[in-house]
Enzyme design. Structure first.
Site, mmCIF file in Angstrom:
data_model
loop_
_atom_site.group_PDB
_atom_site.id
_atom_site.type_symbol
_atom_site.label_atom_id
_atom_site.label_comp_id
_atom_site.label_asym_id
_atom_site.label_seq_id
_atom_site.Cartn_x
_atom_site.Cartn_y
_atom_site.Cartn_z
ATOM 1 C CG LEU A 39 -1.615 1.237 1.718
ATOM 2 C CD1 LEU A 39 -2.886 0.842 2.476
ATOM 3 C CD2 LEU A 39 -0.752 2.114 2.644
ATOM 4 C CG ASN A 40 2.121 3.877 -2.929
ATOM 5 O OD1 ASN A 40 1.754 2.883 -3.510
ATOM 6 N ND2 ASN A 40 2.376 4.991 -3.566
ATOM 7 C CG ASP A 41 0.803 8.046 -2.612
ATOM 8 O OD1 ASP A 41 1.757 7.534 -2.023
ATOM 9 O OD2 ASP A 41 0.919 8.680 -3.677
ATOM 10 C CD GLN A 57 -1.355 4.870 -6.249
ATOM 11 O OE1 GLN A 57 -0.380 4.576 -6.920
ATOM 12 N NE2 GLN A 57 -2.561 5.035 -6.780
ATOM 13 C CB SER A 101 -1.648 9.443 -6.137
ATOM 14 O OG SER A 101 -1.139 8.431 -5.319
ATOM 15 N NE ARG A 168 4.551 10.971 -9.391
ATOM 16 C CZ ARG A 168 5.754 11.022 -9.947
ATOM 17 N NH1 ARG A 168 5.885 11.044 -11.268
ATOM 18 N NH2 ARG A 168 6.852 11.067 -9.215
ATOM 19 C CD GLU A 222 6.363 11.590 -5.679
ATOM 20 O OE1 GLU A 222 6.526 11.149 -4.531
ATOM 21 O OE2 GLU A 222 6.431 10.872 -6.688
HETATM 22 C C1 FRU Z 1 3.861 9.168 -4.104
HETATM 23 C C2 FRU Z 1 3.747 8.627 -5.517
HETATM 24 C C3 FRU Z 1 2.844 9.505 -6.370
HETATM 25 C C4 FRU Z 1 2.357 8.548 -7.420
HETATM 26 C C5 FRU Z 1 2.196 7.285 -6.630
HETATM 27 C C6 FRU Z 1 2.454 6.019 -7.386
HETATM 28 O O1 FRU Z 1 4.177 8.191 -3.170
HETATM 29 O O2 FRU Z 1 5.017 8.490 -6.111
HETATM 30 O O3 FRU Z 1 3.467 10.653 -6.871
HETATM 31 O O4 FRU Z 1 1.170 8.942 -8.006
HETATM 32 O O5 FRU Z 1 3.106 7.371 -5.549
HETATM 33 O O6 FRU Z 1 2.194 4.903 -6.594
#
Ligand code: FRU
Length: 476
Positions: A39-41, A57, A101, A168, A222
């Site tokens: 998992l990220n954002d 994410q 994201s 993005r 970002e």
């Molecule tokens: C930030 C990022 C965003 C991108 C996403 C991809 O953590 O790099 O800029 O949209 O993660 O997973």
């Protein structure tokens, strides 16, 4: 639904089901985590038709990241959550290398999601100046669960010339009778900036201007967010590390926006001083409060510290929802009030003795609130069984971890002129510390190697309350 989407959906369900059978000991009790994989954002945060929606994410096939989807949780109360499955798949020519994201705009009838489609062209490219296509995409929903066709609303070919391919993470909001969007970007010459777009109908978007600092403040910004009166939040990459600021590889923080719309790097304030915090997003709910959720992780940190959950087949989580309040131009963050509903029995910590000790169960999770602190010794300390130590000394707050618990995390510091109160929300493998009602926050993953810890508070007078926490309910 295309055949590709069906195959992806079916396979994700299978691996999520298998993961359920082998739940690990670091699975969390009050933090949102991926069902399996990475998992990220936080994405698409909103309140829509009576429910909170938290998208994220999600890389279900790989615990180290890789191809990104949007996973989806909903909740009626910010306490208990339902996993709704995968909301967006990398299944179109615009986003075949990742549904990156983005944000949500909840209108009375429709929920709109805006996000970045990531496409990497095969070939010998640097993927910064060439080889990458990142259009801005849009989908709609009438129930918040099922989404219509993806539509390209800003083509990668139409972005301003002065930018590299790194553009993005659209964040959209309504102001008066028009819609505005910020996108994060990397200018040619390696300077972070935000692009501002405007629309009357959510379909056609017009580029307005960019926002950046006079001197480069990192090479890339970002996950921008623009809110309130008026703040610009960004996650800059490429800042030089210092002893008390910018201690991680990447940062995230906010600028107050000046009357003329400009921002100044001297006003930048970091959201969080811990090891694991990045790419936060804010939104307002039906009560009008502004809430923030961050990714409790850090990109590209694996050379310095790691997550023991990798062995359990999953990695990273989100912070708890935090309510934002502005005091004298500074944003304070505090766990949303609803989280108090997780509290079970209370133990009152007696401050008559100079040292207060109490045993806590790691697997239960706990909420510790120490108020009216009057520091009497040189150093005020809270130790969690020697696995984590919080210290306040000479106007410096510091968190430190044992080698085993930190998994490479050592110390992080913040300057704080006085310490009035501290709240520690401790989960099985995540801890959030809020100082002075959320003036300073430290968020960090940690991996205690024991089932119970001796909690020790010493070095001052205070009023203390400790609650064991029930685990939040996850339905599927
Ligand atoms: C930030 C990022 C965003 C991108 C996403 C991809 O953590 O790099 O800029 O949209 O993660 O997973």
């Amino acid at each position: 639904m295309s055949t590709l989407t069906k195959v992806l959906e079916r396979n994700i369900k299978v691996i999520e089901k298998n993961a359920d059978l082998t739940e690990g000991r670091f699975r969390l009790g009050h933090h949102l985590m991926p069902p399996v994989g990475w998992l990220n954002d936080p994405n698409g945060l909103c309140w829509y038709k009576g429910r909170y929606h938290v998208f994220f994410q999600y890389a279900p096939f790989d615990v180290e990241g890789g191809l990104k989807f949007w996973g989806h949780y909903t909740s009626e109360d910010l306490v208990d959550w339902k996993y709704e499955g995968t909301a967006l798949y990398p299944d179109s020519p615009y986003d075949c290398h990742g549904v990156y994201s983005g944000s949500a705009l909840a209108e009375s009838e429709k929920l709109h999601l805006f996000f970045t489609g990531n496409v990497k062209i095969d070939g010998d490219y640097d993927y910064i100046n060439e080889g990458r296509e990142t259009s801005t995409l849009h989908v709609e929903s009438e129930d918040g669960i099922h989404f219509g066709d993806k539509e390209e609303i800003i083509s990668f070919e139409k972005y301003p010339e002065e930018f590299t391919c790194h553009i993005r993470d659209p964040k959209v909001w309504k102001e008066n009778d028009r819609y505005l969007m910020v996108l994060g970007g990397r200018l040619k010459g390696d300077k972070g900036a935000v692009l501002v777009y405007e629309s009357e109908n959510l379909k056609e978007w017009k580029f307005k201007h960019i926002i950046t600092t006079p001197e480069a403040f990192g090479y890339m910004w970002e996950c921008p967010d623009y809110f309130g009166k008026k703040f610009l939040s960004v996650s800059p990459q490429g800042l030089k590390r210092e002893e008390f600021r910018f201690q991680n590889i990447y940062q995230s923080g906010y600028f107050p926006v000046k009357e003329d719309g400009s921002v100044d790097e001297r006003d930048f304030r970091e959201w969080d001083m811990g090891f694991d915090f990045y790419a936060p997003q804010t939104f307002t709910d039906n009560s009008g409060r502004r809430l923030l959720i961050g990714w409790m992780g850090m990109p590209d940190a694996e050379e310095e510290y790691t997550n023991k959950t990798i062995d359990e087949g999953w990695q990273h989580c989100l912070t708890v929802p935090r309510e934002l309040r502005v005091k004298a131009g500074k944003i304070f963050q505090y766990p949303a009030k609803e989280l108090e509903r997780l509290r079970k029995e209370k133990t009152i910590l007696d401050d008559e003795k100079s040292i207060v000790e109490v045993r806590v169960e790691v697997n239960e999770g706990f909420d510790l609130l120490i108020e009216d602190i009057a520091v009497t010794d040189r150093s005020f300390q809270i130790s969690m069984g020697g696995q984590m130590l919080f210290k306040y000394e000479n106007e410096i707050a510091e968190i430190g971890f044992s080698e085993i618990a930190g998994a490479g995390r050592n110390k992080r510091k913040a300057k704080v002129s006085e310490l009035n109160n501290i709240r520690i929300l401790a989960d099985t493998s995540a801890v959030e510390l809020y100082l002075n009602d959320g003036e300073i926050v430290f968020s960090t993953r940690y991996y205690p190697d024991r089932e119970d810890l001796q909690l020790k508070v010493k070095g001052g007078k205070f009023r203390g309350n400790l609650w064991n926490l029930r685990k939040m309910i996850f339905t599927k």
